[in-house]
Write an enzyme that holds these catalytic residues in place. Structure first.
Site, PDB file in Angstrom:
ATOM      1  N   GLY A   1      -5.463  -3.244   3.877  1.00 14.48           N
ATOM      2  CA  GLY A   1      -5.709  -3.280   5.434  1.00 14.48           C
ATOM      3  C   GLY A   1      -5.581  -4.968   5.749  1.00 14.48           C
ATOM      4  O   GLY A   1      -6.240  -4.675   6.452  1.00 14.48           O
TER       5      GLY A   1
ATOM      6  N   MET B   1       2.535   1.615   1.070  1.00 17.68           N
ATOM      7  CA  MET B   1       3.745   1.819  -0.168  1.00 17.68           C
ATOM      8  C   MET B   1       4.727   2.862  -0.688  1.00 17.68           C
ATOM      9  O   MET B   1       4.390   4.280  -1.320  1.00 17.68           O
ATOM     10  CB  MET B   1       2.730   2.581  -1.167  1.00 17.68           C
TER      11      MET B   1
ATOM     12  N   HIS C   1       5.767  -8.986   1.620  1.00 22.35           N
ATOM     13  CA  HIS C   1       6.652  -8.848   0.211  1.00 22.35           C
ATOM     14  C   HIS C   1       5.918  -9.834  -0.696  1.00 22.35           C
ATOM     15  O   HIS C   1       6.287 -10.771  -0.494  1.00 22.35           O
ATOM     16  CB  HIS C   1       7.673  -8.608  -0.226  1.00 22.35           C
TER      17      HIS C   1
ATOM     18  N   ASN D   1       8.208  -6.288   6.666  1.00 21.24           N
ATOM     19  CA  ASN D   1       7.621  -5.850   5.710  1.00 21.24           C
ATOM     20  C   ASN D   1       7.160  -7.447   5.582  1.00 21.24           C
ATOM     21  O   ASN D   1       7.780  -8.698   5.711  1.00 21.24           O
ATOM     22  CB  ASN D   1       8.663  -5.522   4.409  1.00 21.24           C
TER      23      ASN D   1
ATOM     24  N   LEU E   1      11.507   3.559   3.171  1.00 19.77           N
ATOM     25  CA  LEU E   1      11.328   4.559   3.875  1.00 19.77           C
ATOM     26  C   LEU E   1      13.111   5.104   3.412  1.00 19.77           C
ATOM     27  O   LEU E   1      13.413   4.193   3.657  1.00 19.77           O
ATOM     28  CB  LEU E   1      10.949   3.782   5.160  1.00 19.77           C
TER      29      LEU E   1
ATOM     30  N   ASN F   1      -3.927  -7.226   5.430  1.00 22.16           N
ATOM     31  CA  ASN F   1      -2.918  -8.295   6.323  1.00 22.16           C
ATOM     32  C   ASN F   1      -3.100  -7.483   7.531  1.00 22.16           C
ATOM     33  O   ASN F   1      -3.013  -8.286   9.254  1.00 22.16           O
ATOM     34  CB  ASN F   1      -1.745  -7.730   5.889  1.00 22.16           C
TER      35      ASN F   1
HETATM   36  C1  GRF Z   1      -0.357  -7.383   0.192  1.00 21.76           C
HETATM   37  O1  GRF Z   1      -0.862  -7.742  -0.641  1.00 21.76           O
HETATM   38  C2  GRF Z   1       1.303  -7.233   0.844  1.00 21.76           C
HETATM   39  O2  GRF Z   1       2.150  -8.222   0.451  1.00 21.76           O
HETATM   40  C3  GRF Z   1       2.362  -6.131  -0.459  1.00 21.76           C
HETATM   41  O3  GRF Z   1       0.905  -5.025   0.453  1.00 21.76           O
HETATM   42  C4  GRF Z   1      -0.366  -6.077   0.029  1.00 21.76           C
HETATM   43  C5  GRF Z   1      -0.684  -5.217   1.211  1.00 21.76           C
HETATM   44  O4  GRF Z   1      -2.430  -5.350   1.113  1.00 21.76           O
HETATM   45  N1  GRF Z   1       3.040  -5.318   0.313  1.00 21.76           N
HETATM   46  P1  GRF Z   1      -3.596  -5.365   2.704  1.00 21.76           P
HETATM   47  O5  GRF Z   1      -3.368  -3.753   2.546  1.00 21.76           O
HETATM   48  O6  GRF Z   1      -3.019  -5.869   3.385  1.00 21.76           O
HETATM   49  O7  GRF Z   1      -4.901  -5.664   1.882  1.00 21.76           O
END
Ligand code: GRF
Length: 224
Positions: A18, A95, A114, A112, A98, A20
């Site tokens: 988490g 992960m 990526h 999203n 959907l 992000n």
């Molecule tokens: C990130 O690297 C994002 O690009 C991918 O999943 C990861 C999530 O990281 N979709 P976090 O849980 O936000 O640290």
């Protein structure tokens, strides 16, 4: 800074650490725009849930074990988001792939991030694949979600040069650092009504994004 359009709340879906989500929470505290009203995780042990609760955001563990099929789970998730009046769904390390019906229900309202320069390296293990392929450039892409995995219109990319001394973990860390900048920016644009997606085409400020905007290490070339 202009006020956001009254579009409803933001929900973040996350399965893991988490970071992000944390960047989005921090950005909301700074700009007052990117209100996160709900965090949902498919994993009870996700650190994202802890981060949400610490920030006072309602956080729900929706366990797939409680539904007999993947489609039923996804439907329940979509219903929950709709019941809470969620306008924008932000996938941040969620992960699960959907169900297409659910993705269509949130067309133009689901983002999203990526960890690759899409369309290169869709799917998993992107940092390893970039290193093994000898890529010169790597990074991360914010895109609208469509039913096909990692194939939606790209909005914004963070690009870095791969260095000869880059390790897997070092590269992942550098990419994630940039994600924490570009994701809140894209969310803010959407909330401000500047970013949209219709008929598979992303628009920013009324102009089609024929290619994603690019942020580099100094973060300079992005408007807004
Ligand atoms: C990130 O690297 C994002 O690009 C991918 O999943 C990861 C999530 O990281 N979709 P976090 O849980 O936000 O640290």
């Amino acid at each position: 800074m202009s006020a956001p359009e009254a579009k409803g709340g933001v929900a973040v879906l996350a399965s893991g650490e988490g970071t992000n989500l944390q960047a989005l929470i921090d950005a909301a505290a700074r700009d007052g725009l990117s209100r996160i009203e709900l965090v949902v995780s498919d994993r009870g042990e996700a650190q994202a849930l802890v981060r949400a609760r610490t920030a006072g955001i309602p956080a729900i563990h929706l366990s797939p074990a409680n539904w007999s099929t993947r489609a039923a789970y996804d439907q329940a998730l979509a219903d929950l988001l709709a019941e809470r009046g969620i306008a924008l769904v932000v996938l941040a390390g969620f992960m699960r792939i959907l169900d297409a019906d659910v993705v269509r229900r949130f067309a133009g309202r689901m983002l999203n991030i990526h960890p690759s320069l899409l369309p290169r390296h869709r799917g998993l293990r992107t940092h390893r694949r970039a290193l093994e392929a000898g890529d010169r450039l790597h990074g991360s892409t914010v895109h609208f979600v469509v039913p096909e995995l990692d194939a939606g219109p790209a909005i914004l990319q963070y690009r870095i040069a791969i260095q000869p001394w880059d390790t897997l973990t070092g590269l992942a860390e550098r990419v994630r650092h940039g994600e924490h900048f570009i994701y809140p920016l894209a969310v803010r644009w959407w909330l401000q009504g500047r970013l949209s997606c219709t008929d598979g085409q992303a628009h920013l400020d009324g102009k089609p994004l024929v290619a994603p905007l690019v942020a580099t290490r100094d973060m300079a070339p992005i408007p807004g």
